[in-house]
Design an enzyme around this catalytic site. Structure first.
Site, PDB file in Angstrom:
ATOM      1  N   GLY A 153       0.831  -1.214   0.000  1.00  0.00           N
ATOM      2  CA  GLY A 153       0.000   0.000   0.000  1.00  0.00           C
ATOM      3  C   GLY A 153       0.850   1.240   0.000  1.00  0.00           C
ATOM      4  O   GLY A 153       2.051   1.176  -0.242  1.00  0.00           O
ATOM      5  N   ASN A 154       0.224   2.379   0.228  1.00  0.00           N
ATOM      6  CA  ASN A 154       0.993   3.631   0.292  1.00  0.00           C
ATOM      7  C   ASN A 154       0.312   4.604   1.248  1.00  0.00           C
ATOM      8  O   ASN A 154      -0.751   4.313   1.791  1.00  0.00           O
ATOM      9  CB  ASN A 154       1.148   4.224  -1.112  1.00  0.00           C
ATOM     10  N   ASN A 155       0.946   5.747   1.408  1.00  0.00           N
ATOM     11  CA  ASN A 155       0.547   6.707   2.447  1.00  0.00           C
ATOM     12  C   ASN A 155      -0.582   7.652   2.082  1.00  0.00           C
ATOM     13  O   ASN A 155      -0.911   8.536   2.863  1.00  0.00           O
ATOM     14  CB  ASN A 155       1.752   7.612   2.747  1.00  0.00           C
ATOM     15  N   SER A 156      -1.154   7.524   0.882  1.00  0.00           N
ATOM     16  CA  SER A 156      -2.109   8.542   0.451  1.00  0.00           C
ATOM     17  C   SER A 156      -3.372   8.543   1.319  1.00  0.00           C
ATOM     18  O   SER A 156      -3.959   7.497   1.579  1.00  0.00           O
ATOM     19  CB  SER A 156      -2.503   8.276  -1.008  1.00  0.00           C
TER      20      SER A 156
ATOM     21  N   ALA B  27      -3.175   7.493  -5.543  1.00  0.00           N
ATOM     22  CA  ALA B  27      -1.828   6.920  -5.597  1.00  0.00           C
ATOM     23  C   ALA B  27      -2.013   5.443  -5.916  1.00  0.00           C
ATOM     24  O   ALA B  27      -2.484   4.669  -5.076  1.00  0.00           O
ATOM     25  CB  ALA B  27      -1.128   7.106  -4.264  1.00  0.00           C
TER      26      ALA B  27
END
Ligand code: CTP
Length: 396
Positions: A205-208, A272
Protein backbone atom coordinates in the site's frame (compact mmCIF):
# COMPACT_ATOMS: atom_id res chain seq x y z
CA UNK A 1 -37.63 38.93 -3.46
CA UNK A 2 -34.38 39.58 -5.27
CA UNK A 3 -32.90 37.62 -8.17
CA UNK A 4 -30.22 36.26 -5.82
CA UNK A 5 -31.38 35.44 -2.32
CA UNK A 6 -29.08 35.00 0.66
CA UNK A 7 -29.66 33.93 4.26
CA UNK A 8 -27.39 35.87 6.63
CA UNK A 9 -27.16 33.93 9.90
CA UNK A 10 -26.01 35.84 12.98
CA UNK A 11 -24.42 33.99 15.91
CA UNK A 12 -24.32 35.26 19.47
CA UNK A 13 -20.96 37.05 19.45
CA UNK A 14 -20.08 40.71 19.84
CA UNK A 15 -18.97 40.79 16.18
CA UNK A 16 -22.70 40.66 15.34
CA UNK A 17 -22.65 44.48 15.15
CA UNK A 18 -20.07 44.29 12.34
CA UNK A 19 -22.50 42.20 10.29
CA UNK A 20 -24.79 45.25 9.98
CA UNK A 21 -22.13 46.61 7.59
CA UNK A 22 -21.79 43.19 5.93
CA UNK A 23 -25.55 43.14 5.30
CA UNK A 24 -25.31 46.51 3.54
CA UNK A 25 -22.40 45.36 1.37
CA UNK A 26 -24.33 42.21 0.37
CA UNK A 27 -27.29 44.38 -0.61
CA UNK A 28 -24.95 46.67 -2.59
CA UNK A 29 -23.76 43.57 -4.45
CA UNK A 30 -27.37 42.93 -5.53
CA UNK A 31 -28.36 40.21 -3.07
CA UNK A 32 -31.73 40.07 -1.33
CA UNK A 33 -30.82 39.29 2.29
CA UNK A 34 -32.97 37.60 4.92
CA UNK A 35 -31.37 37.83 8.35
CA UNK A 36 -31.77 34.92 10.78
CA UNK A 37 -30.24 35.74 14.16
CA UNK A 38 -29.86 33.09 16.83
CA UNK A 39 -31.96 33.99 19.89
CA UNK A 40 -28.82 34.70 21.97
CA UNK A 41 -27.36 37.03 19.33
CA UNK A 42 -30.27 39.42 20.01
CA UNK A 43 -28.41 40.40 23.21
CA UNK A 44 -25.89 42.14 20.98
CA UNK A 45 -28.01 43.41 18.05
CA UNK A 46 -31.80 43.51 18.34
CA UNK A 47 -34.45 42.37 15.89
CA UNK A 48 -35.48 45.95 15.09
CA UNK A 49 -32.01 46.74 13.71
CA UNK A 50 -32.05 43.73 11.40
CA UNK A 51 -35.61 44.41 10.26
CA UNK A 52 -34.85 48.05 9.53
CA UNK A 53 -31.61 47.29 7.68
CA UNK A 54 -32.90 44.33 5.67
CA UNK A 55 -36.41 45.68 5.15
CA UNK A 56 -37.70 42.21 5.93
CA UNK A 57 -39.38 40.44 8.84
CA UNK A 58 -36.91 38.76 11.20
CA UNK A 59 -37.72 35.64 13.24
CA UNK A 60 -35.45 33.45 15.33
CA UNK A 61 -37.42 30.29 16.13
CA UNK A 62 -39.59 27.86 14.19
CA UNK A 63 -42.49 28.81 16.49
CA UNK A 64 -42.97 32.22 14.85
CA UNK A 65 -44.93 32.51 11.58
CA UNK A 66 -45.52 28.76 11.69
CA UNK A 67 -47.96 28.95 8.75
CA UNK A 68 -45.05 29.93 6.47
CA UNK A 69 -42.88 26.93 7.49
CA UNK A 70 -40.06 29.47 7.33
CA UNK A 71 -37.08 27.12 7.66
CA UNK A 72 -38.13 25.06 4.64
CA UNK A 73 -39.21 28.10 2.63
CA UNK A 74 -35.98 30.03 3.30
CA UNK A 75 -33.86 26.95 2.60
CA UNK A 76 -35.58 26.61 -0.80
CA UNK A 77 -35.36 30.22 -1.95
CA UNK A 78 -31.87 31.03 -0.69
CA UNK A 79 -29.11 30.57 -3.24
CA UNK A 80 -26.36 30.98 -0.60
CA UNK A 81 -25.98 31.07 3.16
CA UNK A 82 -23.48 33.14 5.06
CA UNK A 83 -23.06 32.71 8.80
CA UNK A 84 -21.26 35.70 10.31
CA UNK A 85 -20.27 35.75 13.06
CA UNK A 86 -20.20 32.01 13.76
CA UNK A 87 -19.50 31.31 17.42
CA UNK A 88 -17.91 28.09 18.72
CA UNK A 89 -21.36 26.94 19.86
CA UNK A 90 -23.02 27.69 16.53
CA UNK A 91 -20.22 25.89 14.63
CA UNK A 92 -20.66 22.86 16.93
CA UNK A 93 -24.42 22.86 16.43
CA UNK A 94 -24.14 23.04 12.62
CA UNK A 95 -21.41 20.36 12.56
CA UNK A 96 -23.57 17.99 14.60
CA UNK A 97 -26.76 18.54 12.64
CA UNK A 98 -28.64 20.20 15.51
CA UNK A 99 -31.88 22.00 14.67
CA UNK A 100 -32.72 23.93 17.80
CA UNK A 101 -33.48 27.37 16.40
CA UNK A 102 -34.63 28.80 13.07
CA UNK A 103 -31.08 29.29 11.77
CA UNK A 104 -29.90 25.69 12.34
CA UNK A 105 -33.22 24.31 11.06
CA UNK A 106 -32.82 26.36 7.88
CA UNK A 107 -29.20 25.24 7.38
CA UNK A 108 -30.17 21.61 7.85
CA UNK A 109 -32.91 21.98 5.23
CA UNK A 110 -30.64 23.89 2.82
CA UNK A 111 -28.59 22.53 -0.07
CA UNK A 112 -27.08 25.94 -0.85
CA UNK A 113 -23.34 26.70 -0.67
CA UNK A 114 -22.58 28.06 2.79
CA UNK A 115 -19.84 30.40 4.00
CA UNK A 116 -19.03 30.31 7.71
CA UNK A 117 -17.17 33.24 9.25
CA UNK A 118 -15.90 32.33 12.74
CA UNK A 119 -15.23 34.86 15.49
CA UNK A 120 -14.29 33.85 19.04
CA UNK A 121 -11.56 33.99 21.65
CA UNK A 122 -8.27 32.46 20.35
CA UNK A 123 -8.25 29.59 22.86
CA UNK A 124 -11.81 28.66 21.88
CA UNK A 125 -10.81 28.77 18.19
CA UNK A 126 -7.67 26.67 18.82
CA UNK A 127 -9.55 24.17 20.99
CA UNK A 128 -9.47 20.68 19.48
CA UNK A 129 -13.27 20.42 19.72
CA UNK A 130 -13.73 23.57 17.60
CA UNK A 131 -10.99 22.56 15.14
CA UNK A 132 -12.50 19.12 14.70
CA UNK A 133 -15.96 20.66 14.11
CA UNK A 134 -14.42 23.01 11.52
CA UNK A 135 -12.71 20.06 9.75
CA UNK A 136 -16.00 18.18 9.74
CA UNK A 137 -17.75 21.14 8.13
CA UNK A 138 -14.98 21.63 5.55
CA UNK A 139 -15.12 17.92 4.72
CA UNK A 140 -18.84 18.34 4.06
CA UNK A 141 -18.22 21.16 1.60
CA UNK A 142 -18.84 24.23 3.77
CA UNK A 143 -16.40 27.08 3.23
CA UNK A 144 -15.06 28.06 6.66
CA UNK A 145 -12.91 31.23 6.69
CA UNK A 146 -9.86 31.55 8.90
CA UNK A 147 -10.44 34.27 11.49
CA UNK A 148 -8.04 37.24 11.62
CA UNK A 149 -5.20 37.71 14.08
CA UNK A 150 -5.53 40.73 16.36
CA UNK A 151 -7.03 42.27 19.47
CA UNK A 152 -10.13 40.54 20.86
CA UNK A 153 -12.99 42.06 22.85
CA UNK A 154 -10.97 41.88 26.06
CA UNK A 155 -7.26 42.64 26.24
CA UNK A 156 -6.17 39.34 24.64
CA UNK A 157 -4.54 39.20 21.23
CA UNK A 158 -4.57 36.16 18.91
CA UNK A 159 -6.33 34.35 16.05
CA UNK A 160 -10.08 34.61 16.46
CA UNK A 161 -11.00 38.11 15.32
CA UNK A 162 -13.90 38.56 12.92
CA UNK A 163 -12.32 39.17 9.48
CA UNK A 164 -12.59 42.61 7.83
CA UNK A 165 -15.87 43.05 5.92
CA UNK A 166 -13.94 43.50 2.65
CA UNK A 167 -12.26 40.06 3.11
CA UNK A 168 -15.61 38.41 3.86
CA UNK A 169 -17.24 40.00 0.83
CA UNK A 170 -14.29 38.96 -1.40
CA UNK A 171 -14.47 35.34 -0.17
CA UNK A 172 -18.24 35.31 -0.60
CA UNK A 173 -17.94 36.75 -4.12
CA UNK A 174 -15.41 34.06 -5.02
CA UNK A 175 -17.86 31.44 -3.73
CA UNK A 176 -20.84 32.88 -5.60
CA UNK A 177 -18.88 33.40 -8.85
CA UNK A 178 -17.85 29.77 -8.78
CA UNK A 179 -21.19 28.45 -7.54
CA UNK A 180 -22.42 27.17 -10.88
CA UNK A 181 -19.56 27.51 -13.31
CA UNK A 182 -19.26 23.72 -13.63
CA UNK A 183 -22.97 23.12 -13.98
CA UNK A 184 -23.68 20.41 -16.58
CA UNK A 185 -20.06 19.15 -16.38
CA UNK A 186 -19.35 15.56 -15.35
CA UNK A 187 -16.24 15.24 -13.19
CA UNK A 188 -14.65 11.89 -12.37
CA UNK A 189 -12.16 11.94 -9.50
CA UNK A 190 -9.97 9.18 -8.09
CA UNK A 191 -8.48 9.42 -4.63
CA UNK A 192 -6.78 7.41 -1.92
CA UNK A 193 -4.14 4.72 -2.26
CA UNK A 194 -4.72 1.29 -3.78
CA UNK A 195 -3.89 -1.88 -1.84
CA UNK A 196 -2.54 -4.93 -3.55
CA UNK A 197 -3.27 -7.95 -1.40
CA UNK A 198 -0.51 -10.47 -0.75
CA UNK A 199 -2.65 -12.75 1.42
CA UNK A 200 -5.85 -12.14 3.46
CA UNK A 201 -3.81 -10.13 6.02
CA UNK A 202 -1.00 -8.32 4.20
CA UNK A 203 -0.94 -5.87 1.35
CA UNK A 204 1.32 -3.51 -0.62
CA UNK A 205 0.00 0.00 0.00
CA UNK A 206 0.99 3.63 0.29
CA UNK A 207 0.55 6.71 2.45
CA UNK A 208 -2.11 8.54 0.45
CA UNK A 209 -4.98 9.84 2.63
CA UNK A 210 -7.27 10.73 -0.28
CA UNK A 211 -7.56 14.35 0.89
CA UNK A 212 -6.51 16.04 -2.36
CA UNK A 213 -9.00 14.09 -4.50
CA UNK A 214 -11.66 14.56 -1.86
CA UNK A 215 -11.02 18.33 -2.01
CA UNK A 216 -11.41 18.27 -5.81
CA UNK A 217 -14.64 16.27 -5.58
CA UNK A 218 -16.06 18.71 -2.99
CA UNK A 219 -15.01 21.79 -4.97
CA UNK A 220 -16.47 20.39 -8.20
CA UNK A 221 -19.75 19.60 -6.43
CA UNK A 222 -19.85 23.10 -4.89
CA UNK A 223 -19.35 24.53 -8.39
CA UNK A 224 -22.35 22.61 -9.75
CA UNK A 225 -20.68 19.60 -11.43
CA UNK A 226 -22.02 16.05 -11.39
CA UNK A 227 -19.29 14.27 -9.47
CA UNK A 228 -18.23 10.63 -9.14
CA UNK A 229 -15.43 9.83 -6.71
CA UNK A 230 -13.61 6.49 -7.01
CA UNK A 231 -12.09 6.22 -3.57
CA UNK A 232 -9.47 3.66 -2.55
CA UNK A 233 -9.03 2.70 1.10
CA UNK A 234 -9.79 6.06 2.65
CA UNK A 235 -11.42 6.80 5.98
CA UNK A 236 -13.00 9.90 4.43
CA UNK A 237 -16.80 9.71 4.49
CA UNK A 238 -19.33 9.51 1.63
CA UNK A 239 -20.63 13.01 0.92
CA UNK A 240 -24.22 13.80 -0.02
CA UNK A 241 -24.26 15.01 -3.62
CA UNK A 242 -21.21 12.97 -4.67
CA UNK A 243 -21.46 9.42 -6.03
CA UNK A 244 -18.75 7.58 -4.14
CA UNK A 245 -17.50 4.21 -5.41
CA UNK A 246 -15.15 2.42 -3.02
CA UNK A 247 -12.40 0.18 -4.34
CA UNK A 248 -9.39 -1.65 -2.92
CA UNK A 249 -6.95 -2.55 -5.70
CA UNK A 250 -5.55 -0.90 -8.84
CA UNK A 251 -7.42 -3.45 -10.99
CA UNK A 252 -10.73 -2.51 -9.38
CA UNK A 253 -9.94 1.19 -9.81
CA UNK A 254 -9.08 0.61 -13.47
CA UNK A 255 -12.43 -1.13 -14.06
CA UNK A 256 -14.40 1.73 -12.43
CA UNK A 257 -12.48 4.47 -14.25
CA UNK A 258 -12.50 2.68 -17.60
CA UNK A 259 -16.29 2.18 -17.55
CA UNK A 260 -16.91 5.86 -16.67
CA UNK A 261 -14.24 7.70 -18.66
CA UNK A 262 -16.14 8.03 -21.97
CA UNK A 263 -19.00 9.84 -20.24
CA UNK A 264 -16.96 12.31 -18.20
CA UNK A 265 -15.81 15.80 -19.20
CA UNK A 266 -13.00 16.11 -16.67
CA UNK A 267 -11.01 13.42 -14.89
CA UNK A 268 -8.78 14.20 -11.91
CA UNK A 269 -6.55 11.20 -11.28
CA UNK A 270 -5.27 12.00 -7.81
CA UNK A 271 -5.18 8.43 -6.48
CA UNK A 272 -1.83 6.92 -5.60
CA UNK A 273 -1.97 3.74 -7.63
CA UNK A 274 0.39 0.87 -6.83
CA UNK A 275 2.55 0.25 -9.88
CA UNK A 276 2.72 -3.48 -9.20
CA UNK A 277 0.85 -6.27 -7.39
CA UNK A 278 1.94 -9.68 -6.13
CA UNK A 279 2.08 -12.10 -9.06
CA UNK A 280 0.19 -14.59 -6.94
CA UNK A 281 -2.39 -14.02 -4.22
CA UNK A 282 -2.33 -16.58 -1.42
CA UNK A 283 -5.79 -17.55 -0.08
CA UNK A 284 -4.27 -18.41 3.26
CA UNK A 285 -1.86 -16.48 5.45
CA UNK A 286 1.71 -17.00 4.29
CA UNK A 287 3.86 -18.24 7.19
CA UNK A 288 6.80 -15.98 7.97
CA UNK A 289 9.32 -18.64 7.00
CA UNK A 290 8.00 -18.50 3.41
CA UNK A 291 8.00 -14.69 3.18
CA UNK A 292 11.52 -13.95 2.03
CA UNK A 293 10.50 -12.47 -1.35
CA UNK A 294 7.35 -11.56 -3.27
CA UNK A 295 7.22 -11.79 -7.04
CA UNK A 296 5.48 -8.76 -8.54
CA UNK A 297 3.61 -8.15 -11.76
CA UNK A 298 2.97 -4.69 -13.23
CA UNK A 299 -0.41 -2.98 -12.85
CA UNK A 300 -1.93 -1.09 -15.78
CA UNK A 301 -1.18 2.62 -15.83
CA UNK A 302 -4.83 3.66 -15.42
CA UNK A 303 -4.68 7.24 -16.64
CA UNK A 304 -2.25 6.57 -19.51
CA UNK A 305 -4.46 3.69 -20.73
CA UNK A 306 -7.79 5.53 -20.67
CA UNK A 307 -6.48 8.96 -21.73
CA UNK A 308 -4.67 7.79 -24.85
CA UNK A 309 -8.03 7.47 -26.64
CA UNK A 310 -9.57 10.58 -25.11
CA UNK A 311 -12.06 12.67 -27.10
CA UNK A 312 -12.73 16.03 -25.47
CA UNK A 313 -11.99 15.09 -21.87
CA UNK A 314 -9.71 17.29 -19.83
CA UNK A 315 -7.25 15.07 -17.99
CA UNK A 316 -5.71 16.17 -14.69
CA UNK A 317 -2.91 13.93 -13.42
CA UNK A 318 -0.65 14.12 -10.39
CA UNK A 319 2.93 13.20 -9.74
CA UNK A 320 4.32 12.77 -6.27
CA UNK A 321 8.07 13.35 -6.26
CA UNK A 322 10.52 13.66 -3.41
CA UNK A 323 12.53 16.21 -5.39
CA UNK A 324 10.71 18.75 -7.48
CA UNK A 325 12.00 17.50 -10.84
CA UNK A 326 9.99 19.64 -13.24
CA UNK A 327 11.34 17.94 -16.34
CA UNK A 328 10.18 14.58 -14.98
CA UNK A 329 6.76 16.17 -14.34
CA UNK A 330 6.63 17.40 -17.93
CA UNK A 331 7.63 13.95 -19.17
CA UNK A 332 4.77 12.41 -17.17
CA UNK A 333 2.29 15.03 -18.45
CA UNK A 334 3.02 13.94 -22.02
CA UNK A 335 3.39 10.21 -21.27
CA UNK A 336 -0.03 10.15 -19.63
CA UNK A 337 -1.78 12.27 -22.32
CA UNK A 338 -2.69 14.69 -19.53
CA UNK A 339 -3.64 18.34 -20.05
CA UNK A 340 -2.78 19.43 -16.52
CA UNK A 341 -0.40 17.81 -14.04
CA UNK A 342 0.22 18.82 -10.44
CA UNK A 343 3.77 17.97 -9.53
CA UNK A 344 3.62 17.46 -5.81
CA UNK A 345 6.69 17.97 -3.66
CA UNK A 346 6.28 15.26 -1.01
CA UNK A 347 9.75 15.59 0.48
CA UNK A 348 9.66 15.65 4.27
CA UNK A 349 6.42 13.59 4.14
CA UNK A 350 4.48 16.63 5.38
CA UNK A 351 1.97 16.43 2.52
CA UNK A 352 0.36 13.02 3.14
CA UNK A 353 -2.60 13.41 5.50
CA UNK A 354 -2.07 17.19 5.66
CA UNK A 355 -4.61 19.82 4.59
CA UNK A 356 -1.86 21.76 2.81
CA UNK A 357 0.25 21.11 -0.26
CA UNK A 358 2.95 22.63 -2.47
CA UNK A 359 4.39 22.00 -5.93
CA UNK A 360 3.99 23.12 -9.55
CA UNK A 361 0.97 23.11 -11.86
CA UNK A 362 2.04 22.12 -15.38
CA UNK A 363 -0.44 22.87 -18.15
CA UNK A 364 -0.04 21.93 -21.80
CA UNK A 365 -0.58 24.85 -24.17
CA UNK A 366 -1.92 24.87 -27.74
CA UNK A 367 1.54 26.03 -28.79
CA UNK A 368 2.86 22.63 -27.52
CA UNK A 369 4.75 24.42 -24.76
CA UNK A 370 4.05 23.69 -21.09
CA UNK A 371 3.11 26.45 -18.65
CA UNK A 372 4.53 26.20 -15.12
CA UNK A 373 2.80 27.79 -12.12
CA UNK A 374 4.63 27.44 -8.80
CA UNK A 375 2.36 26.75 -5.82
CA UNK A 376 3.78 27.51 -2.38
CA UNK A 377 1.98 25.98 0.62
CA UNK A 378 -1.71 26.41 -0.05
CA UNK A 379 -4.65 24.43 1.22
CA UNK A 380 -5.68 21.36 -0.77
CA UNK A 381 -9.11 23.05 -1.14
CA UNK A 382 -7.51 26.08 -2.82
CA UNK A 383 -5.44 23.86 -5.11
CA UNK A 384 -8.63 21.97 -6.03
CA UNK A 385 -10.23 25.22 -7.23
CA UNK A 386 -7.08 26.25 -9.12
CA UNK A 387 -6.99 22.92 -10.98
CA UNK A 388 -10.72 23.11 -11.76
CA UNK A 389 -10.24 26.71 -13.03
CA UNK A 390 -7.57 25.42 -15.42
CA UNK A 391 -9.82 22.53 -16.50
CA UNK A 392 -12.67 24.97 -17.14
CA UNK A 393 -10.37 27.09 -19.33
CA UNK A 394 -9.52 24.01 -21.37
CA UNK A 395 -13.19 23.06 -21.71
CA UNK A 396 -13.79 26.51 -23.14
N1 CTP B 1 -1.24 6.49 -12.21
C1 CTP B 1 -2.16 5.65 -12.80
N2 CTP B 1 -1.95 4.30 -12.79
C2 CTP B 1 -0.84 3.78 -12.26
C3 CTP B 1 0.12 4.63 -11.66
C4 CTP B 1 -0.10 5.99 -11.66
O1 CTP B 1 -3.19 6.14 -13.30
N3 CTP B 1 -0.69 2.46 -12.28
C5 CTP B 1 -1.48 7.95 -12.23
C6 CTP B 1 -1.51 8.60 -10.86
O2 CTP B 1 -2.82 8.59 -10.34
C7 CTP B 1 -1.05 10.02 -11.16
C8 CTP B 1 -0.07 9.80 -12.31
O3 CTP B 1 -0.40 8.55 -12.89
O4 CTP B 1 -2.10 10.84 -11.63
C9 CTP B 1 1.38 9.81 -11.91
O5 CTP B 1 1.63 8.89 -10.90
P1 CTP B 1 3.13 8.63 -10.36
O6 CTP B 1 3.07 7.56 -9.32
O7 CTP B 1 3.76 9.94 -9.99
O8 CTP B 1 3.84 8.14 -11.66
P2 CTP B 1 4.25 6.74 -12.20
O9 CTP B 1 3.80 6.69 -13.63
O10 CTP B 1 3.76 5.65 -11.33
O11 CTP B 1 5.84 6.84 -12.20
P3 CTP B 1 6.93 6.58 -11.03
O12 CTP B 1 6.26 5.75 -9.98
O13 CTP B 1 8.01 5.88 -11.75
O14 CTP B 1 7.35 7.93 -10.55
Amino acid sequence: MSAREVVLGIGGGIAAYKSCELLRRLQDAGFGVTVIPTPSSLHFVGKATWEALSGRAVTTTVWERVDEVRHVHLAKVSEFNIIAPATADLIARIAHGRADDLLTNTLLASKAPTLIVPAMHPTMWANKATQSNVSLLRDRGYVVMEPDHGRLTGSDIGVGRFPETSRIVATFKEMTDKANDLSGIKVLVTAGGTREMIDPIRFIGNNSSGRQGFAIAKAAMRRGAEVTLVLANSILPDLPGITTVRVTSADQMFAEVHSRFALCDVIAMSAAVADARPAQYSDSKIKKGSLSSIELTANKDIIATVAKDKKNQVVIAFAAETNLDIEEGERKLLAKSADILFLNDVSGSEIFGSDETQGVILTSQVSQSIERVMVDRISKDTLADLLLDQALNKLG
